[in-house]
Design a protein around this motif. Structure first.
Motif, PDB file in Angstrom:
ATOM      1  N   ASN A  23      -4.271  11.828  -1.525  1.00 50.46           N
ATOM      2  CA  ASN A  23      -5.372  11.335  -0.710  1.00 50.46           C
ATOM      3  C   ASN A  23      -5.174   9.845  -0.451  1.00 50.46           C
ATOM      4  N   SER A  24      -5.048   9.462   0.812  1.00 48.37           N
ATOM      5  CA  SER A  24      -4.785   8.062   1.163  1.00 48.37           C
ATOM      6  C   SER A  24      -5.969   7.153   0.820  1.00 48.37           C
ATOM      7  N   ASN A  25      -7.182   7.689   0.799  1.00 54.63           N
ATOM      8  CA  ASN A  25      -8.346   6.875   0.418  1.00 54.63           C
ATOM      9  C   ASN A  25      -8.301   6.496  -1.063  1.00 54.63           C
ATOM     10  N   VAL A  26      -7.862   7.418  -1.898  1.00 48.23           N
ATOM     11  CA  VAL A  26      -7.719   7.123  -3.327  1.00 48.23           C
ATOM     12  C   VAL A  26      -6.637   6.059  -3.526  1.00 48.23           C
ATOM     13  N   GLY A  61       0.883   4.289  -2.721  1.00 49.06           N
ATOM     14  CA  GLY A  61       0.779   5.673  -2.254  1.00 49.06           C
ATOM     15  C   GLY A  61       1.968   6.518  -2.677  1.00 49.06           C
ATOM     16  N   LEU A  80      -5.773   3.792  -1.376  1.00 48.66           N
ATOM     17  CA  LEU A  80      -6.324   2.517  -0.890  1.00 48.66           C
ATOM     18  C   LEU A  80      -7.232   1.887  -1.940  1.00 48.66           C
ATOM     19  N   VAL A  81      -8.090   2.687  -2.560  1.00 46.45           N
ATOM     20  CA  VAL A  81      -8.982   2.163  -3.600  1.00 46.45           C
ATOM     21  C   VAL A  81      -8.158   1.630  -4.774  1.00 46.45           C
ATOM     22  N   TYR A 140      -5.128   0.489  -4.677  1.00 47.01           N
ATOM     23  CA  TYR A 140      -4.479  -0.730  -4.198  1.00 47.01           C
ATOM     24  C   TYR A 140      -5.446  -1.908  -4.228  1.00 47.01           C
ATOM     25  N   ARG A 177       0.840  -1.213   0.000  1.00 42.85           N
ATOM     26  CA  ARG A 177       0.000   0.000   0.000  1.00 42.85           C
ATOM     27  C   ARG A 177       0.863   1.247   0.000  1.00 42.85           C
TER      28      ARG A 177
END
Length: 188
Positions: free
Chosen positions: A70-73, A49, A75-76, A78, A45
């Motif tokens: 953005n860490s959520n982007v 990132g 994660l998605v 990944y 991850r």
């Protein structure tokens, strides 16, 4: 030894056997890659990132606007990559199972024959090409400048995967050959 009226060397030395072996090997490879991405999520991850954020690459005002921090982007992205790797693995391992049935002359019980083996192999290797040439080399490599990323540069691994998938696609789509023992006139 004969399998369905064919000599063993005609089976194990065939293009179909080579395709079956490559589908099996690459299917397990992608299964291991996806599994490793699920087990070692922190490292992998962070790599996604790092590529998306472009933090360790050549900085230029003309390209830095592309960075996604953005860490959520991340994660998605990944999760999508790992899911795609599992799908590649399942397509190629399913192809390998059908190839075994074809090579042993038992496709009727599975109701899947040569056509299904070719289509599943082609699907798996096309998916691999999309991920590695499209996702890693083009999007990550060029758009996010992964090739210049000091922390994470998976360009050579992506190229390796692209080339193996390309070899598989070429092999699986070669036309069937006829053997020289078909007719005495052709043996000349």
């Amino acid at each position: 030894m004969k399998l369905s009226g064919t000599g063993i060397l005609d089976v194990v030395g065939s293009r179909r056997m080579a395709v079956a072996a490559l589908a099996t090997i690459t299917g397990f490879y992608y299964l291991f890659v996806a599994f490793t991405n699920c087990v070692d999520t922190k490292t992998n991850r962070n790599a996604v990132g790092a590529v998306l954020s472009m933090k360790s690459t050549i900085h230029n005002a003309g390209t830095d606007w592309r960075a996604i921090t953005n860490s959520n982007v991340a994660l998605v992205a990944y999760i999508l990559i790992v899911t795609w790797e599992f799908l590649i693995a399942f397509a190629l391992l399913a192809a390998a199972a059908v190839w075994v049935r074809v090579l042993t002359g038992r496709p009727r019980r599975l109701r899947a024959g040569l056509d299904v083996a070719v289509k599943l192999s082609s699907l798996g290797w096309t998916m691999a090409m999309l991920l590695f040439a499209g996702g890693f080399l083009t999007v990550a490599g060029e758009w996010f400048r992964m090739w210049a990323n000091k922390e994470v540069n998976a360009s050579s691994a992506a190229l390796q995967n692209f080339l193996i998938a390309g070899v598989g696609l070429v092999l699986v789509h070669l036309p069937e050959s006829t053997t020289s023992r078909d007719t005495p006139a052709e043996q000349g």
